[in-house]
Design an enzyme around this catalytic site. Structure first.
Site, PDB file in Angstrom:
ATOM      1  N   HIS A   2      -4.342  -5.399  -9.070  1.00 32.67           N
ATOM      2  CA  HIS A   2      -5.269  -4.469  -8.487  1.00 32.67           C
ATOM      3  C   HIS A   2      -6.673  -4.827  -8.842  1.00 32.67           C
ATOM      4  O   HIS A   2      -7.788  -5.549  -9.689  1.00 32.67           O
ATOM      5  CB  HIS A   2      -5.429  -3.187  -9.609  1.00 32.67           C
ATOM      6  CG  HIS A   2      -6.283  -1.938  -9.438  1.00 32.67           C
ATOM      7  ND1 HIS A   2      -6.093  -0.635  -8.228  1.00 32.67           N
ATOM      8  CD2 HIS A   2      -7.420  -1.621  -9.834  1.00 32.67           C
ATOM      9  CE1 HIS A   2      -6.880  -0.225  -7.807  1.00 32.67           C
ATOM     10  NE2 HIS A   2      -7.755  -0.506  -8.929  1.00 32.67           N
ATOM     11  N   LEU A  36       5.080   3.269  -5.052  1.00 33.23           N
ATOM     12  CA  LEU A  36       6.078   3.983  -5.494  1.00 33.23           C
ATOM     13  C   LEU A  36       6.341   4.438  -6.663  1.00 33.23           C
ATOM     14  O   LEU A  36       5.285   4.856  -7.324  1.00 33.23           O
ATOM     15  CB  LEU A  36       7.132   2.294  -6.300  1.00 33.23           C
ATOM     16  CG  LEU A  36       6.737   1.320  -5.716  1.00 33.23           C
ATOM     17  CD1 LEU A  36       6.854  -0.502  -6.158  1.00 33.23           C
ATOM     18  CD2 LEU A  36       7.424   1.389  -4.219  1.00 33.23           C
ATOM     19  N   ASP A  45      -1.432   2.964 -12.140  1.00 32.44           N
ATOM     20  CA  ASP A  45      -2.496   1.765 -12.195  1.00 32.44           C
ATOM     21  C   ASP A  45      -2.649   1.709 -13.163  1.00 32.44           C
ATOM     22  O   ASP A  45      -3.791   1.531 -13.594  1.00 32.44           O
ATOM     23  CB  ASP A  45      -3.867   1.467 -11.238  1.00 32.44           C
ATOM     24  CG  ASP A  45      -3.819   1.039  -9.659  1.00 32.44           C
ATOM     25  OD1 ASP A  45      -2.920   0.335  -9.646  1.00 32.44           O
ATOM     26  OD2 ASP A  45      -4.594   1.945  -8.914  1.00 32.44           O
ATOM     27  N   MET A  68       0.776  -1.143  -0.562  1.00 34.75           N
ATOM     28  CA  MET A  68      -0.054   0.362  -0.490  1.00 34.75           C
ATOM     29  C   MET A  68       0.814   1.724   0.019  1.00 34.75           C
ATOM     30  O   MET A  68       0.006   2.392   0.391  1.00 34.75           O
ATOM     31  CB  MET A  68      -1.468   0.225   0.871  1.00 34.75           C
ATOM     32  CG  MET A  68      -1.774  -0.630   1.592  1.00 34.75           C
ATOM     33  SD  MET A  68      -2.847  -1.026  -0.649  1.00 34.75           S
ATOM     34  CE  MET A  68      -3.630   0.191  -0.221  1.00 34.75           C
ATOM     35  N   ASN A 104       1.643  -6.487 -10.436  1.00 33.87           N
ATOM     36  CA  ASN A 104       0.989  -5.788  -9.096  1.00 33.87           C
ATOM     37  C   ASN A 104      -0.783  -6.084  -9.756  1.00 33.87           C
ATOM     38  O   ASN A 104      -1.151  -6.930 -10.810  1.00 33.87           O
ATOM     39  CB  ASN A 104       0.442  -4.853  -9.111  1.00 33.87           C
ATOM     40  CG  ASN A 104      -0.261  -3.720  -8.097  1.00 33.87           C
ATOM     41  OD1 ASN A 104       0.226  -3.968  -6.986  1.00 33.87           O
ATOM     42  ND2 ASN A 104      -1.695  -3.228  -8.542  1.00 33.87           N
TER      43      ASN A 104
END
Length: 196
Positions: free
Chosen positions: A109, A93, A145, A90, A107
């Site tokens: 999501h 970066l 994202d 959480m 990642n």
């Protein structure tokens, strides 16, 4: 060649556990490290119980984000990491960090990207009247994202369910999707996977 994989967590580590348990037998990757930015979460004990080296890099102990990320980077390099999997990590970066690991950070999501980037995805999907929801594994790029999609899994939304109930159902999908995508990426296949 074995793909040395590090997993970054901030919480319970349920996705981390599914990834670690998947990397056996003829899997092209092996877990070499779990990094956590919080010292007080269940994921640390969970990783230790799985026999994976665990290190805590507490972001609150660093003067700034750059120092925190330098410590993360050093740990990853200590373990000769080839691939990084964010699993409920959480912290956002920085571009500087991501650019040191090009095409090597994944990642998961909890939405069907590009819909609902960021937080509170389940409540937002319900509020928007979505009939379909799910999760996405993507390559991490400097934009939040927004990296290339490597896999998605979807489910039908019950308009009467709570965000918590929807989150639970999506998490079950995550536990199927992330290991499947990791295996493909570790084998050199980045074509998008669709699980239904």
């Amino acid at each position: 060649m074995t793909v040395r994989t590090a997993i970054l967590i901030s919480g319970s580590g349920s996705n981390m556990e599914t990834l670690v348990r998947s990397m056996t037998g003829d899997h092209p990757a092996r877990p070499v490290l779990v990094l956590c930015n919080r010292p007080d979460v269940a994921g640390i004990e969970r990783a230790a119980g799985l026999g994976v080296p665990v290190h805590v890099v507490d972001h609150r102990r660093f003067a700034d984000k750059a120092a925190f990320e330098a410590a993360l980077d050093a740990r990853l390099r200590d373990y000769q990491t080839d691939l990084v999997c964010l699993a409920g990590f959480m912290r956002i970066l920085s571009a500087g960090f991501v650019e040191k690991w090009p095409h090597r950070i994944l990642n998961i999501h909890p939405s069907l990207l590009p819909k609902f980037r960021g937080l509170d995805t389940h409540a937002r999907a319900l509020a928007a009247g979505e009939t379909e929801h799910g999760c996405t594994v993507h390559e991490v790029t400097p934009a939040l994202d927004d990296g290339p999609i490597l896999g998605q899994a979807r489910l039908a939304v019950d308009p009467d369910e709570t965000p918590e109930a929807l989150a639970h159902r999506v998490l079950e999908l995550e536990h199927r999707l992330y290991p499947a995508v990791l295996r493909r990426v570790a084998a050199g296949d980045r074509s998008p996977l669709q699980l239904d």
